[in-house]
Design a protein around this motif. Structure first.
Motif, PDB file in Angstrom:
ATOM      1  N   ALA A 192       6.129  -7.860   6.734  1.00 32.28           N
ATOM      2  CA  ALA A 192       5.456  -9.151   6.978  1.00 32.28           C
ATOM      3  C   ALA A 192       4.013  -8.887   6.569  1.00 32.28           C
ATOM      4  O   ALA A 192       3.467  -7.715   6.711  1.00 32.28           O
ATOM      5  CB  ALA A 192       5.667  -9.673   8.249  1.00 32.28           C
ATOM      6  N   GLU A 193       3.230 -10.114   6.427  1.00 31.95           N
ATOM      7  CA  GLU A 193       1.637  -9.823   6.072  1.00 31.95           C
ATOM      8  C   GLU A 193       1.161  -8.992   7.144  1.00 31.95           C
ATOM      9  O   GLU A 193       0.356  -8.251   6.856  1.00 31.95           O
ATOM     10  CB  GLU A 193       1.078 -11.188   6.042  1.00 31.95           C
ATOM     11  N   GLN A 194       1.348  -9.368   8.627  1.00 32.63           N
ATOM     12  CA  GLN A 194       0.793  -8.820   9.649  1.00 32.63           C
ATOM     13  C   GLN A 194       1.054  -7.374   9.587  1.00 32.63           C
ATOM     14  O   GLN A 194       0.033  -6.516  10.079  1.00 32.63           O
ATOM     15  CB  GLN A 194       1.418  -9.326  10.929  1.00 32.63           C
ATOM     16  N   GLN A 195       2.158  -6.775   9.209  1.00 27.46           N
ATOM     17  CA  GLN A 195       2.477  -5.430   9.298  1.00 27.46           C
ATOM     18  C   GLN A 195       1.585  -4.645   8.143  1.00 27.46           C
ATOM     19  O   GLN A 195       1.302  -3.650   8.353  1.00 27.46           O
ATOM     20  CB  GLN A 195       3.975  -5.158   8.999  1.00 27.46           C
ATOM     21  N   GLU A 196       1.543  -5.339   6.941  1.00 26.53           N
ATOM     22  CA  GLU A 196       0.939  -4.921   5.875  1.00 26.53           C
ATOM     23  C   GLU A 196      -0.469  -4.632   6.312  1.00 26.53           C
ATOM     24  O   GLU A 196      -1.082  -3.660   6.216  1.00 26.53           O
ATOM     25  CB  GLU A 196       0.807  -5.748   4.650  1.00 26.53           C
ATOM     26  N   ARG A 197      -0.922  -5.765   6.821  1.00 23.71           N
ATOM     27  CA  ARG A 197      -2.434  -5.637   7.160  1.00 23.71           C
ATOM     28  C   ARG A 197      -2.676  -4.404   8.490  1.00 23.71           C
ATOM     29  O   ARG A 197      -3.461  -3.597   8.339  1.00 23.71           O
ATOM     30  CB  ARG A 197      -2.925  -6.593   8.067  1.00 23.71           C
ATOM     31  N   ARG A 198      -1.656  -4.189   9.197  1.00 26.37           N
ATOM     32  CA  ARG A 198      -1.648  -3.263  10.387  1.00 26.37           C
ATOM     33  C   ARG A 198      -1.806  -1.892   9.565  1.00 26.37           C
ATOM     34  O   ARG A 198      -2.606  -0.943   9.910  1.00 26.37           O
ATOM     35  CB  ARG A 198      -0.326  -3.538  11.231  1.00 26.37           C
ATOM     36  N   ILE A 246       0.887  -1.287  -0.098  1.00 26.59           N
ATOM     37  CA  ILE A 246      -0.003   0.021  -0.111  1.00 26.59           C
ATOM     38  C   ILE A 246       1.071   1.375   0.082  1.00 26.59           C
ATOM     39  O   ILE A 246       1.753   1.175   0.545  1.00 26.59           O
ATOM     40  CB  ILE A 246      -1.100   0.011   1.446  1.00 26.59           C
ATOM     41  N   SER A 247       0.461   2.153  -1.090  1.00 24.35           N
ATOM     42  CA  SER A 247       1.290   3.337  -0.904  1.00 24.35           C
ATOM     43  C   SER A 247       0.346   4.559  -0.923  1.00 24.35           C
ATOM     44  O   SER A 247      -0.983   4.450  -1.257  1.00 24.35           O
ATOM     45  CB  SER A 247       2.219   3.370  -2.264  1.00 24.35           C
ATOM     46  N   ILE A 248       0.668   5.692  -0.912  1.00 30.18           N
ATOM     47  CA  ILE A 248      -0.151   6.843  -0.622  1.00 30.18           C
ATOM     48  C   ILE A 248       0.190   7.919  -1.783  1.00 30.18           C
ATOM     49  O   ILE A 248       1.460   8.230  -2.005  1.00 30.18           O
ATOM     50  CB  ILE A 248       0.130   7.618   0.567  1.00 30.18           C
ATOM     51  N   TYR A 249      -0.708   8.353  -2.390  1.00 31.93           N
ATOM     52  CA  TYR A 249      -0.552   9.544  -3.383  1.00 31.93           C
ATOM     53  C   TYR A 249      -1.372  10.735  -2.915  1.00 31.93           C
ATOM     54  O   TYR A 249      -2.711  10.614  -3.053  1.00 31.93           O
ATOM     55  CB  TYR A 249      -1.255   8.973  -4.824  1.00 31.93           C
ATOM     56  N   ILE A 250      -0.450  11.689  -2.292  1.00 35.17           N
ATOM     57  CA  ILE A 250      -1.348  12.862  -1.802  1.00 35.17           C
ATOM     58  C   ILE A 250      -1.340  13.837  -3.140  1.00 35.17           C
ATOM     59  O   ILE A 250      -0.430  14.360  -3.649  1.00 35.17           O
ATOM     60  CB  ILE A 250      -0.488  13.593  -0.841  1.00 35.17           C
ATOM     61  N   ASP A 251      -2.640  13.977  -3.633  1.00 29.32           N
ATOM     62  CA  ASP A 251      -3.045  14.669  -4.676  1.00 29.32           C
ATOM     63  C   ASP A 251      -3.434  16.250  -4.483  1.00 29.32           C
ATOM     64  O   ASP A 251      -4.711  16.324  -4.145  1.00 29.32           O
ATOM     65  CB  ASP A 251      -4.314  13.937  -5.484  1.00 29.32           C
ATOM     66  N   ALA A 252      -2.456  16.900  -4.047  1.00 26.13           N
ATOM     67  CA  ALA A 252      -2.938  18.279  -3.555  1.00 26.13           C
ATOM     68  C   ALA A 252      -3.667  19.111  -4.494  1.00 26.13           C
ATOM     69  O   ALA A 252      -4.474  19.916  -3.983  1.00 26.13           O
ATOM     70  CB  ALA A 252      -1.437  19.004  -3.283  1.00 26.13           C
ATOM     71  N   CYS A 253      -3.749  18.877  -5.674  1.00 30.82           N
ATOM     72  CA  CYS A 253      -4.678  20.009  -6.716  1.00 30.82           C
ATOM     73  C   CYS A 253      -5.762  19.029  -7.210  1.00 30.82           C
ATOM     74  O   CYS A 253      -6.398  19.555  -8.256  1.00 30.82           O
ATOM     75  CB  CYS A 253      -3.572  20.414  -7.799  1.00 30.82           C
ATOM     76  N   VAL A 308       0.357   1.592 -12.591  1.00 35.61           N
ATOM     77  CA  VAL A 308      -0.398   1.783 -10.946  1.00 35.61           C
ATOM     78  C   VAL A 308      -1.553   0.810 -10.770  1.00 35.61           C
ATOM     79  O   VAL A 308      -2.366   0.795 -11.567  1.00 35.61           O
ATOM     80  CB  VAL A 308      -0.541   3.007 -10.935  1.00 35.61           C
ATOM     81  N   ASN A 309      -1.369  -0.248  -9.723  1.00 39.72           N
ATOM     82  CA  ASN A 309      -2.357  -0.968  -9.273  1.00 39.72           C
ATOM     83  C   ASN A 309      -3.236  -0.180  -8.404  1.00 39.72           C
ATOM     84  O   ASN A 309      -2.849   0.344  -7.310  1.00 39.72           O
ATOM     85  CB  ASN A 309      -1.831  -2.324  -8.493  1.00 39.72           C
ATOM     86  N   LEU A 310      -4.404   0.266  -8.758  1.00 35.64           N
ATOM     87  CA  LEU A 310      -5.295   1.168  -8.136  1.00 35.64           C
ATOM     88  C   LEU A 310      -5.715   0.360  -6.662  1.00 35.64           C
ATOM     89  O   LEU A 310      -6.178   1.244  -5.728  1.00 35.64           O
ATOM     90  CB  LEU A 310      -6.842   1.511  -8.859  1.00 35.64           C
ATOM     91  N   THR A 311      -5.661  -0.916  -6.598  1.00 38.66           N
ATOM     92  CA  THR A 311      -5.999  -1.440  -5.369  1.00 38.66           C
ATOM     93  C   THR A 311      -4.871  -1.278  -4.231  1.00 38.66           C
ATOM     94  O   THR A 311      -5.008  -1.375  -3.099  1.00 38.66           O
ATOM     95  CB  THR A 311      -6.198  -2.739  -5.204  1.00 38.66           C
ATOM     96  N   ARG A 312      -3.640  -0.884  -4.958  1.00 36.09           N
ATOM     97  CA  ARG A 312      -2.632  -0.607  -3.932  1.00 36.09           C
ATOM     98  C   ARG A 312      -2.260   0.742  -3.437  1.00 36.09           C
ATOM     99  O   ARG A 312      -1.230   1.001  -2.771  1.00 36.09           O
ATOM    100  CB  ARG A 312      -1.283  -1.480  -4.553  1.00 36.09           C
ATOM    101  N   ILE A 313      -2.834   1.355  -3.861  1.00 34.06           N
ATOM    102  CA  ILE A 313      -2.724   3.036  -3.635  1.00 34.06           C
ATOM    103  C   ILE A 313      -3.874   3.724  -3.036  1.00 34.06           C
ATOM    104  O   ILE A 313      -5.210   3.421  -3.358  1.00 34.06           O
ATOM    105  CB  ILE A 313      -2.301   3.873  -4.715  1.00 34.06           C
ATOM    106  N   VAL A 314      -3.565   4.471  -1.998  1.00 36.59           N
ATOM    107  CA  VAL A 314      -4.691   5.407  -1.529  1.00 36.59           C
ATOM    108  C   VAL A 314      -4.476   6.760  -1.889  1.00 36.59           C
ATOM    109  O   VAL A 314      -3.178   7.006  -1.858  1.00 36.59           O
ATOM    110  CB  VAL A 314      -4.728   5.216  -0.042  1.00 36.59           C
ATOM    111  N   ILE A 315      -5.385   7.562  -2.438  1.00 38.54           N
ATOM    112  CA  ILE A 315      -5.468   8.684  -2.870  1.00 38.54           C
ATOM    113  C   ILE A 315      -5.830   9.693  -1.985  1.00 38.54           C
ATOM    114  O   ILE A 315      -6.857   9.647  -1.491  1.00 38.54           O
ATOM    115  CB  ILE A 315      -6.165   8.734  -4.288  1.00 38.54           C
ATOM    116  N   VAL A 316      -5.025  10.591  -1.697  1.00 31.04           N
ATOM    117  CA  VAL A 316      -5.455  11.525  -0.521  1.00 31.04           C
ATOM    118  C   VAL A 316      -5.583  13.004  -0.970  1.00 31.04           C
ATOM    119  O   VAL A 316      -4.897  13.562  -1.731  1.00 31.04           O
ATOM    120  CB  VAL A 316      -4.304  11.554   0.726  1.00 31.04           C
ATOM    121  N   HIS A 317      -6.872  13.553  -1.062  1.00 34.04           N
ATOM    122  CA  HIS A 317      -6.999  14.818  -1.368  1.00 34.04           C
ATOM    123  C   HIS A 317      -6.979  15.731   0.090  1.00 34.04           C
ATOM    124  O   HIS A 317      -8.044  15.909   0.813  1.00 34.04           O
ATOM    125  CB  HIS A 317      -8.497  15.147  -2.238  1.00 34.04           C
ATOM    126  N   PRO A 318      -5.897  16.360   0.177  1.00 34.94           N
ATOM    127  CA  PRO A 318      -5.700  16.736   1.795  1.00 34.94           C
ATOM    128  C   PRO A 318      -6.422  18.174   2.125  1.00 34.94           C
ATOM    129  O   PRO A 318      -6.663  18.510   3.142  1.00 34.94           O
ATOM    130  CB  PRO A 318      -4.335  17.114   1.871  1.00 34.94           C
TER     131      PRO A 318
END
Lengths: 248, 394
Positions: free
Chosen positions: B347-353, A108-115, A128-138
């Motif tokens: 680890a998986e647990q950390q990812e979930r956390r 999981i990664s964060i994309y802070i989209d300020a604009c 980019v795998n959309l399920t793996r990123i969280v988009i933040v509009h801060p």
């Protein structure tokens, strides 16, 4: 981040005033040892206020999965350091940032989209795998949210301000927090603006468009990434990358 | 008393044990030296092929020889088997690990009576027979005499205490580990037998050949007081499985391997250890033994990690036929070192956390700032219909 020097045997002075300390409070009498001073500072301003340099051991670079770029950067992006990706409009830096994000090993990664200009379709095209990123509009709460994310030790954050009016300079406290979290923070400032306190600076320059030989349609751009500042890399070292529009 | 278990042409014996069709065939073992293939060892029946020769030379000397890659792993594993088997007699076992020629194992039998020596020697021979390795056993008071007894007799020979000089006297002096210069000097003096060498005066030998010569002189006289240097068995974990009906399907193989890996992982966990080398052995019904040794970049201990490595290895193997015997070996076992969790190796647990924490943070901001991209109708002509942003699910 601030540092302390012992000017005389009896006084300790803090050089930088990021925490809004009253100067009168900063001149502390050293009763017996430096440990007492540290203890007093920590009691007054919290345990984070004084830390050992050994707590800031540099972590191994985080590979970008772009082999040429990794070679240039001596392994990849530095965790715990603000990396600024500068460049003009259509230089390819957003594409490059998305490529790095796409290949980051984190779940999981964060994309802070300020604009609020993040284009999901082009991001998908960049892998980019959309399920793996969280988009933040801060909105107005950028620093607060960023602080919250750093406290969670999120491994990879992209702060995209490429279309903002003004670049956000992160306060020193956030830079300290970043160093402790070991997060890879990639900031994309607006064109011709440079944020302060960056530990690494990369400049992306577009060299030429890459066109389809038959239809002459643009298929991507050839860009040069120049290192302005990065630990262990010579100033001006550069690499040329072909950033194609469709990386799927 | 000490016993010497001698296995002639050890590498060839091990290879013939694995591939019975090679028995009676001269064998030449090759290895790469630099960029060239050279002879590593050769069985005695190659007559003239020596270690270090080029392949062409070896083939010219013995055209009927079968050329094989030297498998030190297989030899090491056979030595291990031998030591494990013989350890029922004594824990004081010394291994002279010379895979190029004969393998010598010395066993310390303590204060064994000569009458019991023969009986014990026969048992040792039987134990070697169970491993399908042909050995000869010599029993004597000293290591050198025991070696000569094993070397000069087919199966078993016991040299009674006090009879050593008489026994050794007619044997060739070449049995001593002589240096080239010393061998030349002895040849010049016309000394060919151990008895002749033993008959020389101590002072003369010391003056001529130095302390090393004096030591060999003592051995030739039957006085060998060297102690056994026990062989330390490196820790190893092994699981084997044999099948009456050959395994022919990959899914069944995976199932069997999964069970074996689980057992091994549990053993590693009990030992708080990790492995740096995994060996997979498959015995096929059509004869050949498929062996794959995996040197790991970093030590592993977790079941999933080992399974992933072995699964990748099995995919690369060309298994042509049914499997009748499976063996998994974990070697180079090292203590498990507590590893600092890297911030980027979650680890998986950390990812979930982290995921949970981000959702919690999003909840704090009432889901006004945190979104997730959801693919819609990707082919839709209107771009806004292709993807949409939705608040992060709580």
């Amino acid at each position: 981040m601030f540092y302390c020097t012992i000017e005389q045997t009896y006084y300790i002075e803090i050089k930088e005033f990021e925490y809004g300390f009253d100067k009168a409070n900063l001149i502390l009498k050293v009763s017996t040892t430096i440990q007492d001073v540290i203890a007093e500072l920590q009691t007054r301003y919290g345990p984070q206020v004084v830390q050992r340099l050994s707590d800031f051991v540099p972590s191994a670079p985080q590979p970008t999965s772009i082999p040429d770029l990794d070679t240039l950067l001596g392994g990849g992006l530095l965790p715990g350091v603000l990396t600024v990706l500068q460049g003009g409009v259509t230089s390819g830096r957003v594409t490059l940032a998305q490529r790095i994000l796409a290949h980051s090993p984190q779940t999981i990664s964060i994309y802070i989209d300020a604009c609020s200009t993040f284009d999901l379709e082009s991001a998908t095209r960049n892998g980019v795998n959309l399920t793996r990123i969280v988009i933040v509009h801060p909105g107005e709460q950028l620093l607060e949210i960023l602080s919250g994310l750093l406290s969670l030790r999120v491994p990879f954050v992209v702060l995209d301000e490429s279309d903002a009016k003004q670049v956000t300079t992160l306060p020193a406290v956030l830079i300290t927090q970043l160093a402790q979290a070991g997060t890879v923070l990639l900031q994309l400032p607006p064109d011709r603006q440079t944020p302060l306190r960056a530990g690494a600076r990369l400049m992306v320059e577009k060299l030429e468009w890459i066109r389809c030989p038959q239809s002459r349609d643009i298929r991507g751009c050839r860009s040069r990434v120049i290192v302005f500042e990065q630990r262990g890399v010579a100033f001006g070292a550069h690499v040329t990358l072909d950033l194609m529009l469709d990386d799927r | 008393m000490k016993a010497c278990v001698l296995i002639c042409d050890f590498m060839a014996a091990v290879e013939r044990r694995a591939f019975p069709e090679l028995s009676g065939t001269p064998l030449v073992f090759l290895h790469f030296k630099g960029k060239q293939e050279r002879v590593f060892a050769a069985s005695r029946d190659t007559e003239g092929v020596e270690a270090g020769m080029r392949v062409g030379e070896a083939q010219a000397i013995c055209p009927e020889a079968v050329l094989l890659a030297a498998s030190l792993t297989r030899c090491a594993s056979a030595v291990r088997e031998l030591v494990e088997t013989l350890s029922i007699y004594t824990h004081q076992i010394e291994v002279d690990e010379n895979f190029r020629g004969d393998l010598r194992l010395y066993l310390d039998l303590g204060k064994l009576k000569a009458t019991d020596g023969i009986q014990l020697g026969q048992r040792i021979l039987m134990s070697c027979g169970t491993l399908r390795l042909s050995a000869s056993v010599g029993i004597a008071a000293g290591k050198f005499t025991a070696y000569v007894a094993a070397y000069h007799h087919e199966r078993l020979f016991l040299v009674r205490p006090g009879e050593e000089p008489l026994f050794l006297a007619p044997k060739p002096v070449d049995l001593l580990p002589l240096s080239r210069a010393m061998r030349h000097d002895l040849w010049q003096y016309g000394i060919e037998r151990l008895g002749q060498f033993a008959a020389l005066r101590k002072g003369t030998v010391l003056a001529q050949f130095g302390p090393e010569g004096k030591r060999l002189h003592q051995w030739a006289s039957g006085r060998d007081s060297r102690l056994i240097q026990p062989y330390n068995l490196a820790p190893l974990e092994r699981v084997t499985q044999s099948f009456e009906d050959p395994l022919a399907s990959r899914s069944l193989l995976d199932f069997c391997l999964a069970g074996m890996i689980r057992t091994l992982a549990q053993r590693l966990e009990r030992r708080a250890a990790m492995t740096e080398q995994i060996t997979l052995l498959l015995q096929l019904d059509r004869g050949p033994l498929v062996e794959k040794v995996l040197q790991l970049r970093k030590p592993l201990s977790r079941e999933e990690e080992i399974r992933r490595v072995i699964s990748r290895c099995v995919e690369q193997l060309q298994v042509d036929g049914g499997i009748i015997h499976l063996e998994l070996l974990l070697e180079l076992i090292v203590p498990e070192v507590p590893r600092q969790l890297s911030l980027f190796e979650y680890a998986e647990q950390q990812e979930r956390r982290i995921e949970d924490d981000i959702k919690q943070l999003a909840r704090r901001y009432e889901h006004q700032h945190f979104f997730q991209g959801i693919p819609g109708d990707v082919q839709h002509p209107q771009p806004e219909q292709r993807f949409r942003l939705e608040p992060l699910e709580p």
